[in-house]
Scaffold this active site. Sequence first.
Site, PDB file in Angstrom:
ATOM      1  N   TYR A 272       6.616  61.346   7.905  1.00 55.74           N
ATOM      2  CA  TYR A 272       7.450  60.434   8.422  1.00 55.74           C
ATOM      3  C   TYR A 272       6.543  59.254   8.854  1.00 55.74           C
ATOM      4  CZ  TYR A 272      10.375  57.798  11.550  1.00 55.74           C
ATOM      5  OH  TYR A 272      10.892  56.851  12.298  1.00 55.74           O
TER       6      TYR A 272
ATOM      7  N   GLU B 135      11.371  52.194   8.231  1.00 52.50           N
ATOM      8  CA  GLU B 135      11.276  53.476   8.178  1.00 52.50           C
ATOM      9  C   GLU B 135      11.161  54.225   6.789  1.00 52.50           C
ATOM     10  OE1 GLU B 135      13.296  56.525  10.826  1.00 52.50           O
ATOM     11  OE2 GLU B 135      14.213  56.685   9.186  1.00 52.50           O
TER      12      GLU B 135
END
Length: 379
Positions: A101, A189
């Site tokens: 992530y 992101e």
Amino acid sequence: MKLHEYQSKQIFAKYGIPIPKGRVAATANEAKHIAEELGSRVVIKSQVLVGGRGKAGGIRLAKNPQEAEDLAAQILTMDIKGLPVRKVLVDEAANIDKEIYLGITNDRAVRKPVIMSSAAGGVDIEEVAHLTPEKIVKVHIDPLLGLRDYQARDVAAGIDLPREHWRAFSQICHGLWKAYEDCDATLAEINPLVITADNHLLAVDGKMLLDDNALYRHPDLAEMRDLDVEASSEIEARKYGLSFIKLDGNIGCMVNGAGLAMTTMDIIKLYGGEPANFLDIGGGAGSDKVAAALRIILSDPNVKAVLLNVFGGITRCDEVARGILSAMAEVKPKVPMITRLVGTNAEEGRRLLAVAQMITAETLIDAARKAVAAVSNNQ
Ligand code: GDP
Ligand code: MN
């Protein structure tokens, strides 16, 4: 404003972040052609502005163009969390070894952007954040200095990324930061950023949120807006330069000034009501703007009463009242209208409105009580 995965990844690519080859398709047939062009296994990805597409069945692997066509046909008929799938992204499938992530957002408490990363990336990142927050590394970025090299290395070390990937990872962090900064984003992101079987880093998913208040300086980005997912009332409001946000309650609010609008909503809630919207008509709004605002508020079938809260400073209350009256003559509301007017020429304004069968209030508390009462009588 939210960007789709394919839009976010196109932006990322401009900033040197490696993304899979692929294109977006609106029909199953197009998806098949793209799969043929790519000549490899592909992944068919629903383009909807919600997370958790994978778990909802909106991300599927296809071995060949025929399968790509079939899966695209299926996905294009899906609704994911209430949103219809209108497009699919057809990407060359990645062979994934590991999912990381990586994201940048604003940390309001610290008043700085923060870069966050975790070795436990992928579809369960929310659970990781909730159950094992220590697995998420956070480094704050000084907005004036920007992301520094040592900070990117700190992040890499923090997630135990193998050394051989540090250089590429650092470049991706810098690219993501630049994209975030240049686009006036509130979120950029990559989840997952994968390590492929042949040992490369690749941004398999992408997500960006942009600051609506900065869109005026990004006409190219503003054009990417997906009108499908926005309440039509919000689109209409933007046309008239009104700040409008639809909410779930039943008391419509028309207020001049954002702070006063927030206060009005708070007071309505304090007296047991629920606002149907946030609306700032701005200073010096003429009757056309007031009429547009009233139309927008009343187009919501949940609205059982409207509270007008106007503070006349530079704008005189009698002028506002005339604007409201001509707006009412045009829109003809069928629900109780409660007004609280204070400021310059308030007396005259109230007198005008009282003639028009409006419920007038002296104070905001009085207005909120009357609106809540009107709603309970009107149910
Ligand atoms: P999300 O569920 O909306 O976040 O969509 P993602 O694009 O992140 O995809 C969800 C999951 O599908 C990823 O975490 C991967 O595990 C898997 N996935 C996505 N793209 C590929 C791909 O190209 N190859 C493989 N093997 N899996 C993929
Ligand atoms: Mn994802």
